[in-house]
Design an enzyme around this catalytic site. Structure first.
Site, short mmCIF file in Angstrom:
data_model
loop_
_atom_site.label_atom_id
_atom_site.label_comp_id
_atom_site.label_asym_id
_atom_site.label_seq_id
_atom_site.Cartn_x
_atom_site.Cartn_y
_atom_site.Cartn_z
CE LYS A 60 -2.51 -2.77 -0.48
NZ LYS A 60 -2.44 -4.24 -0.42
CB VAL A 247 3.47 -19.11 -18.56
CG1 VAL A 247 4.93 -18.82 -18.82
CG2 VAL A 247 2.66 -17.82 -18.56
N GLY A 280 -0.64 -17.25 -6.50
CA GLY A 280 -1.28 -17.72 -5.27
C GLY A 280 -0.26 -18.05 -4.20
CB ALA A 329 -4.14 -8.79 7.05
CG HIS A 453 -25.33 15.97 -0.93
ND1 HIS A 453 -25.16 15.20 -2.07
CD2 HIS A 453 -25.33 17.26 -1.33
CE1 HIS A 453 -25.07 16.02 -3.12
NE2 HIS A 453 -25.18 17.28 -2.70
P1 FAD Z 1 1.63 -14.26 8.04
O1 FAD Z 1 1.39 -12.82 7.97
O2 FAD Z 1 2.21 -14.93 6.85
O3 FAD Z 1 2.58 -14.49 9.30
C1 FAD Z 1 3.11 -15.74 9.63
C2 FAD Z 1 4.38 -15.52 10.40
O4 FAD Z 1 4.76 -16.76 10.99
C3 FAD Z 1 5.56 -15.09 9.54
O5 FAD Z 1 6.23 -14.02 10.15
C4 FAD Z 1 6.46 -16.33 9.50
O6 FAD Z 1 7.82 -16.00 9.41
C5 FAD Z 1 6.13 -16.96 10.82
N1 FAD Z 1 6.34 -18.42 10.86
C6 FAD Z 1 5.85 -19.35 10.00
N2 FAD Z 1 6.18 -20.59 10.41
C7 FAD Z 1 6.90 -20.43 11.56
C8 FAD Z 1 7.51 -21.33 12.45
N3 FAD Z 1 7.42 -22.66 12.27
N4 FAD Z 1 8.18 -20.83 13.51
C9 FAD Z 1 8.26 -19.48 13.71
N5 FAD Z 1 7.67 -18.57 12.90
C10 FAD Z 1 7.01 -19.05 11.85
N6 FAD Z 1 -4.23 -9.03 3.06
C11 FAD Z 1 -5.13 -8.07 3.31
O7 FAD Z 1 -6.07 -8.31 4.07
N7 FAD Z 1 -5.01 -6.82 2.76
C12 FAD Z 1 -4.01 -6.51 1.92
O8 FAD Z 1 -3.93 -5.38 1.44
C13 FAD Z 1 -3.04 -7.51 1.62
N8 FAD Z 1 -2.02 -7.22 0.80
C14 FAD Z 1 -1.09 -8.19 0.54
C15 FAD Z 1 -0.06 -7.90 -0.33
C16 FAD Z 1 0.89 -8.85 -0.62
C17 FAD Z 1 2.01 -8.52 -1.56
C18 FAD Z 1 0.82 -10.14 0.01
C19 FAD Z 1 1.87 -11.18 -0.25
C20 FAD Z 1 -0.21 -10.44 0.88
C21 FAD Z 1 -1.18 -9.47 1.14
N9 FAD Z 1 -2.26 -9.74 1.99
C22 FAD Z 1 -3.20 -8.78 2.23
C23 FAD Z 1 -2.42 -11.04 2.65
C24 FAD Z 1 -1.93 -10.97 4.09
O9 FAD Z 1 -0.59 -10.55 4.11
C25 FAD Z 1 -2.08 -12.31 4.76
O10 FAD Z 1 -3.40 -12.78 4.63
C26 FAD Z 1 -1.74 -12.21 6.25
O11 FAD Z 1 -0.44 -11.75 6.44
C27 FAD Z 1 -1.91 -13.57 6.92
O12 FAD Z 1 -1.61 -13.46 8.26
P2 FAD Z 1 -1.07 -14.71 9.08
O13 FAD Z 1 -0.82 -14.21 10.45
O14 FAD Z 1 -1.93 -15.86 8.88
O15 FAD Z 1 0.33 -15.08 8.39
P1 NAD Z 2 -4.55 -14.93 -6.33
O1 NAD Z 2 -5.14 -16.23 -5.97
O2 NAD Z 2 -5.25 -13.69 -5.97
O3 NAD Z 2 -4.32 -14.85 -7.90
C1 NAD Z 2 -3.55 -15.79 -8.58
C2 NAD Z 2 -3.93 -15.72 -10.05
O4 NAD Z 2 -2.98 -16.47 -10.77
C3 NAD Z 2 -5.30 -16.34 -10.33
O5 NAD Z 2 -6.02 -15.46 -11.15
C4 NAD Z 2 -4.96 -17.64 -11.03
O6 NAD Z 2 -5.94 -18.04 -11.96
C5 NAD Z 2 -3.66 -17.29 -11.71
N1 NAD Z 2 -2.79 -18.42 -12.00
C6 NAD Z 2 -2.54 -19.50 -11.22
N2 NAD Z 2 -1.63 -20.31 -11.82
C7 NAD Z 2 -1.29 -19.70 -13.00
C8 NAD Z 2 -0.38 -20.02 -14.05
N3 NAD Z 2 0.36 -21.13 -14.01
N4 NAD Z 2 -0.29 -19.17 -15.09
C9 NAD Z 2 -1.04 -18.03 -15.13
N5 NAD Z 2 -1.91 -17.68 -14.16
C10 NAD Z 2 -2.03 -18.51 -13.10
O7 NAD Z 2 -3.07 -14.97 -5.73
P2 NAD Z 2 -1.98 -13.83 -5.51
O8 NAD Z 2 -2.25 -12.66 -6.38
O9 NAD Z 2 -0.68 -14.54 -5.60
O10 NAD Z 2 -2.24 -13.41 -4.03
C11 NAD Z 2 -2.21 -14.40 -2.99
C12 NAD Z 2 -3.19 -14.04 -1.93
O11 NAD Z 2 -2.67 -12.97 -1.16
C13 NAD Z 2 -4.52 -13.53 -2.45
O12 NAD Z 2 -5.40 -14.57 -2.75
C14 NAD Z 2 -5.01 -12.74 -1.30
O13 NAD Z 2 -5.65 -13.62 -0.41
C15 NAD Z 2 -3.74 -12.20 -0.67
N6 NAD Z 2 -3.57 -10.78 -1.05
C16 NAD Z 2 -4.54 -9.91 -0.69
C17 NAD Z 2 -4.44 -8.59 -1.05
C18 NAD Z 2 -5.53 -7.66 -0.65
O14 NAD Z 2 -6.32 -8.02 0.19
N7 NAD Z 2 -5.60 -6.46 -1.23
C19 NAD Z 2 -3.35 -8.14 -1.78
C20 NAD Z 2 -2.40 -9.07 -2.16
C21 NAD Z 2 -2.51 -10.39 -1.77
#
Ligand code: FAD
Ligand code: NAD
Length: 476
Positions: A60, A247, A280, A329, A453
């Protein structure tokens, strides 16, 4: 080996699922420890998980920086504002992002101190009998025992066998948040949430972005009317999204990454400077469970839990990305709170049907509840009302008229089943739908509430009125 330390609750993982669970458990008087293995860019332990380090917050931050730049170069002229040769310093932008990340990861350390949560920095493995062995970063091992263990291990990016991450040319979100310059040509595999958000960041800064999506439809999880509008806007912005593109090859050569894919027209090729693979994420369970814990992992790699996030093993719970449900999250955090409260003997529950989704593109996309397609396939009688931002005074005054809000209500009871939005600030507007649904409200309830509004949220109000064909500022 040090002696065993005893806690009421041990949490594995300090992401939004784990750190929130730990704080809530401590607030409820439980002696709590939280283990996290992650290190920040400076090599020091960094709490906060994917969300704070390499997910929600840093993405963000870059979305905001790139939006400011895009507005300056493309939007401000309409307001009579001009600037000579605007430039983007990617180093400063990424540095700002890192500062924000450090502020928030450091904030979790402070919150742990304030709430008396004991942090352990290292990798935790659950053993039978609710014992967690932690391999700490200094090589030492500690053994923790607790009446309750909450697993919040999160998720990792899925790697494609033919496009392995090298941290430079072929990257996941971690690499794409840290490019040192704007890639001239950026390829993205996957038109999902990460592909669209991070693709937008680099597109706004000048990259030629090509997104290759395997499925024939765009953003299948969203309501079709919303996906259609979003696809049109992204096309206008120059995001080249190729659907039905499978791909098969990604070769790193001197002049870039050479991609081979097949679409409806046959075999195609594409050369890019950087490739973001965003297909994913998978639950992070590698090395987490020793033999004999009894915790089950399903075929998708997720830890199996019931509706209360209980694994079926006495005192072992799991929340967030490592279990079923959306990988978000806020969903992880709500589950963390619910489990801490259940452990403390309070009622705790998360309603997965009202978890909102937001995609932070331009326009933003958001929804809660069922799509029209889901209502159809589940045989639910429904009616809809929609309203465009183009007819909203505030949106037009802001120069952001693209998008709409659509409210879906039960045809007989009028109860709101889903609210779907695409447009300015819909990441905030979606919550009026969430609240209505949580209170089991009807479209008529939303329609009879007085909205300020001029405000963007009037679009939600008018869409609710449109369900009964009585929107004021459009023909019904
Ligand atoms: P995580 O945040 O993955 O935390 C798990 C933690 O556990 C990590 O720090 C890891 O190192 C630690 N861990 C794992 N295994 C072990 C172990 N065995 N011992 C010790 N530590 C360990 N979600 C939203 O809602 N809004 C968004 O805008 C959004 N944007 C995103 C953008 C990106 C680029 C990505 C990749 C994800 C985004 N997400 C977003 C998804 C969001 O980040 C996740 O859904 C969320 O972080 C999940 O929370 P969690 O606590 O389950 O796991
Ligand atoms: P995603 O599941 O959102 O999207 C993956 C996309 O890749 C899908 O459209 C799928 O059809 C496509 N795909 C899968 N295999 C493929 C292949 N071999 N070739 C071409 N396309 C393929 O997954 P993401 O974008 O990696 O994000 C992971 C998760 O992280 C999200 O599902 C979401 O839960 C979380 N996330 C959330 C936010 C947010 O809340 N704003 C932002 C980023 C990530």
């Amino acid at each position: 080996m040090s002696e065993q330390q005893n806690f009421d609750v041990v949490v594995i993982g300090a992401g939004p699922g784990g750190y929130v669970a730990a704080i809530r458990a401590a607030q409820l008087g439980l002696k709590t420890a939280c283990i996290d293995a992650a290190l920040g860019k400076d090599g020091k332990p960094a709490l906060g998980g994917t969300c704070l380090r390499v997910g929600c917050i840093p993405s963000k931050a870059l979305l905001d920086s790139s939006r400011q730049f895009h507005n300056l170069t493309h939007m401000f002229a309409d307001h009579g504002i001009s600037a000579e040769k605007p430039k983007m310093d990617v180093g400063v932008m990424v540095g700002r992002k890192d500062k924000i990340v450090n502020q928030f990861t450091g904030g979790i350390t402070m919150l742990f101190k304030a709430n008396k949560v004991t942090p352990f920095h290292g990798f935790g493995t659950l053993h039978a009998g609710n014992v967690v062995k932690v391999k700490q970063h200094d090589g030492s091992e500690v053994e923790l025992k607790a009446a309750n263990v909450i697993i919040a291990a999160g998720s990792d990016s899925i790697e494609l066998p033919f496009a392995k991450f090298d941290g430079d040319k072929i990257v996941d979100n971690v690499g794409a948040l840290d490019f040192t310059e704007v890639p001239k040509r950026l390829g993205v595999i996957g038109a999902g949430v990460i592909g669209l958000e991070l693709g937008s960041v680099w597109k706004r800064l000048g990259s030629e972005v090509t997104i290759l999506e395997a499925l024939p439809g765009f953003l299948a999880a969203a309501d079709a009317d919303i996906s259609k509008v979003a696809a049109r806007e992204f096309k206008k912005q120059g995001l080249d999204i190729k659907l039905g593109a499978k791909v098969s090859k990604a070769e790193i050569k001197k002049d870039g990454v050479h991609l081979t894919y097949t679409d409806a027209k046959g075999e195609q090729s594409l050369v890019v400077d950087k490739l973001l693979v965003a297909v994913g994420r998978r639950a992070a369970t590698k090395g987490l469970l020793a033999d004999g814990t009894g915790v089950k992992v399903n075929e998708r790699g997720q830890i199996e839990v019931d509706e209360h996030c209980h694994t079926g093993v006495d005192g072992v719970w799991a929340v967030g990305d490592c279990v079923r449900g959306p990988m978000l999250a806020h969903k992880a955090s709500e589950e963390g709170i619910a489990v801490a409260e259940l452990i403390a003997g309070l009622p705790g529950h998360v309603n997965l049907d009202t978890v909102p989704w937001v995609i932070y593109t331009e326009p933003e996309i958001a929804w809660v509840g069922k799509t029209e397609e889901q209502c159809k396939s589940e045989g639910i009688p429904y009616k809809t009302g929609s309203f465009p931002f183009a007819a909203n005074g505030r949106a037009v005054a802001m120069n952001e008229p693209a998008g709409l809000v659509k409210v879906i209500a039960h045809a007989e009871t009028d109860r709101v089943l889903g609210v779907h939005l695409c447009g300015p600030n819909v990441s905030e507007l979606v919550h009026s739908g969430v609240i209505t649904m949580e209170f089991k409200g009807a479209a008529d309830d939303l329609a009879r509430i007085c909205f300020a509004h001029p405000a963007l949220s009037e679009v939600v109000h008018e869409a609710a009125m449109a369900v009964d064909k009585r929107a004021i500022h459009k023909a019904n």
